[in-house]
Design an enzyme around this catalytic site. Structure first.
Site, PDB file in Angstrom:
ATOM      1  N   TRP A 191      53.226 -38.946  13.713  1.00  0.00           N
ATOM      2  CA  TRP A 191      52.061 -37.922  13.700  1.00  0.00           C
ATOM      3  C   TRP A 191      51.546 -37.566  12.218  1.00  0.00           C
ATOM      4  O   TRP A 191      50.470 -36.909  12.125  1.00  0.00           O
ATOM      5  CB  TRP A 191      52.430 -36.651  14.584  1.00  0.00           C
ATOM      6  N   ASP A 192      52.460 -37.790  11.280  1.00  0.00           N
ATOM      7  CA  ASP A 192      52.119 -37.591  10.025  1.00  0.00           C
ATOM      8  C   ASP A 192      50.705 -38.005   9.406  1.00  0.00           C
ATOM      9  O   ASP A 192      49.985 -37.561   8.786  1.00  0.00           O
ATOM     10  CB  ASP A 192      53.005 -38.055   9.019  1.00  0.00           C
ATOM     11  N   GLU A 242      61.782 -30.061  14.141  1.00  0.00           N
ATOM     12  CA  GLU A 242      62.902 -31.002  14.959  1.00  0.00           C
ATOM     13  C   GLU A 242      64.324 -30.464  14.998  1.00  0.00           C
ATOM     14  O   GLU A 242      65.350 -30.982  15.650  1.00  0.00           O
ATOM     15  CB  GLU A 242      62.887 -32.475  14.351  1.00  0.00           C
TER      16      GLU A 242
END
Length: 555
Positions: free
Chosen positions: A378-379, A507
């Site tokens: 998703w970066d 995370e």
């Protein structure tokens, strides 16, 4: 998060420069870092910044975006919804090698008496440049100049300019230009989860190979992913000195050896051209023909023209993208030059990771190494796309179109999780979820909203409603469906819409209820989906009818 002490390299070895990353001395302790910093790429093809002589090497690598091998993920016990196969970007055939021998003695940096050394990542020209003066044990001085580029203009092409000049004596000189497939993998020294999987067997299996002096063509394929790679090299040598050639090849290697009676002051200039093509469907014969056509064009153009095109591309990039900084010298910890260098270095690597990604995503490490397996995260949408949207909207659109191409697989992934709509993978190359750790992988549902955030930003900045109405809206509908199915109205929370059992960007705190980032992004995803569908229905009823038919949207 793994924290490491900051390392400040010696300024006399790595002096700050606004446009170059400079190294003034061979530093064996920083081999791996240097290979990453001095890496070149164009978004399709990437080459780590190893020395032309083939060593010394920390972690060698040549990578093609999207070229991977698949492998089965083994669990102590199977569980519903877990990813089944991993994907790892492959270290493909290395064509950078140019070995040098003077008086039959090899030039080998760790043992060489180097009188001068200058290596620099030239961010104005998009090249890796090196100038060395080497004195042999017999006192003969040799000038070695190289310039390497991975072409932005020609997606499948790279080239090296390599010039040797005897300065004070004559000598027999041998230049061995080589290519090697299936190099031994780098040894893992720790259990850092960011490092790539190490394959124990041969990854590239030979399919074809031949030589047409001084050209060599090799073709390989992977076993599980069934991808095909063709790679070829060609050479042009310019010198007034007497020269002879020999060409050899095997199924995994090739070598073109040039023997020259070098005279003082007479340059020996080698231009090496390297081409790569990949495919899932084309047969080896077609792949070999493709790579030869690329070489034909590169050799015909010549290195000076390739360099001119590279410099023109970089000039255009900096005109669109440069950020100029002036710091207050009375309070800043770093000089203007240092800060400017850092910003341009980062911008340059964003360019190298994305410029010719065309039909793929942007790997987490670009094409500088195998860490993170070459996966797309998703970066891309949150960190890279905002920059590209304003400086290179065509590239941004390509990346969004790549995500749209994965939509069917995302819908299948949602079905595997017993959910409606589409669930984009947290990490992937081919569109399948590749994370074996559910809590910090699949549970990061925010990936859906991240992609839609990038879509909204792209449309707002460019006004490209055609893309929104033809491709973007379908992604909006399917991602909104997932949020509607995943969340629920909670009477214990005053009837508010809640989303439970998800992992946010942190995370290290996994599978939580009502993660702030996830909830806010999901809300924006839902709102944008509703507003876009309403706009489509009012302004383009033909496309709205097609959308209803394709997505079974309840009108």
């Amino acid at each position: 998060m793994i924290h490491r002490p900051r390392f400040q390299p010696a300024p006399h070895i790595y002096p700050p420069d606004e446009w170059d990353m400079v190294e003034k001395q061979f530093v064996p302790d920083l081999l791996q870092q240097g290979e990453t910093m001095f890496a070149l790429g164009n978004g399709y093809l990437g080459m780590r910044g190893t020395f032309e002589e083939g060593g010394p090497i920390g972690q060698n690598g040549t990578f093609i975006n999207g070229f991977y091998e698949a492998w089965e993920i083994l669990y102590p016990e199977r569980a519903y919804g877990l990813a089944t196969h991993g994907q790892t970007i492959v270290n493909v055939t290395d064509t950078k090698i140019i070995k040098l021998y003077v008086d039959d003695e090899p030039f080998w940096l760790p043992h060489a008496n180097v009188l001068s050394f200058d290596r620099r990542l030239n961010m104005k020209s998009g090249t890796l440049d090196r100038d060395i003066v080497w004195e042999t044990p017999t006192g003969k001085q040799v000038s070695i100049t190289s310039r390497r580029l991975v072409s932005f203009e020609h997606r499948h092409l790279a080239a090296i300019f390599y010039q040797v000049t005897m300065l004070n004596a004559s000598a027999p000189v041998v230049i061995s230009s080589e290519m090697i497939a299936n190099e031994p993998p780098a040894h893992r020294v720790n259990h850092d989860p960011r490092q790539a999987k190490v394959f124990t067997g041969k990854v590239l299996h030979p399919r074809a190979g031949y030589a047409k002096e001084p050209r060599i063509v090799l073709c390989h394929s992977t076993d599980k992913s069934r991808l095909i790679l063709s790679c070829a090299v060609d050479h042009r040598l310019e010198t007034q000195c007497p020269t002879s050639w020999q060409t050899h090849y095997t199924e995994d290697a090739g070598q073109v050896v040039m023997s020259i009676d070098a005279q003082p002051g007479q340059p020996i200039t080698l231009m090496k051209y390297m081409a790569y093509h990949t495919s899932r469907t084309a047969p080896p014969e077609e792949m070999c023909a493709r790579v030869e056509r690329t070489l034909d064009r590169g050799v015909a153009d010549g290195f000076p023209r390739l360099l001119q095109e590279q410099q023109r591309y970089m000039q255009d990039f900096w005109q669109r993208s440069d950020v100029q900084i002036t710091v207050d010298s009375t309070s800043a910890k770093r000089s203007t030059t240092e800060v400017q260098q850092a910003i341009r270095f980062n911008l340059f690597h964003v360019l190298q990771a994305s410029a010719r990604a065309d039909t793929t995503g942007v790997p987490a490490k670009g094409l500088t190494g195998q860490a993170y397996e070459g996966h797309y995260f998703w970066d891309t949408e949150i960190y890279v796309l905002p920059f590209l949207i304003y400086t290179a909207p065509r590239i941004a659109k390509n990346l969004l179109r790549f995500r749209h191409g994965l939509l069917d697989m995302a819908k299948e992934r949602a079905r595997q999780l017993s959910q409606k709509g589409a669930m984009f993978p947290w990490r992937t190359i081919n569109g399948e979820e590749a994370s074996a750790y559910y809590a910090a992988g699949t549970a990061q549902y925010h990936i859906n909203a991240d992609i839609m955030y990038a879509l909204k930003k792209y449309v707002q900045a460019t006004g490209d409603e055609e893309f929104l109405f033809n491709e973007g809206v379908e992604m909006l509908v399917e991602t909104a469906r997932l949020w509607h199915d995943l969340g629920f109205y909670n009477n214990r929370q005053g009837g508010k819409f809640c989303i439970h059992g998800v992992t946010g960007p942190d995370e290290y705190n996994t599978v939580v209820d009502n993660n702030t980032y996830t909830n806010l992004m999901a809300r924006e995803n839902l709102r944008y989906a509703v507003s876009t569908v309403d706009t489509l229905r009012g302004r383009r009823p033909d496309l709205y009818t097609a959308l209803v038919h394709k997505t079974h949207l309840n009108s």
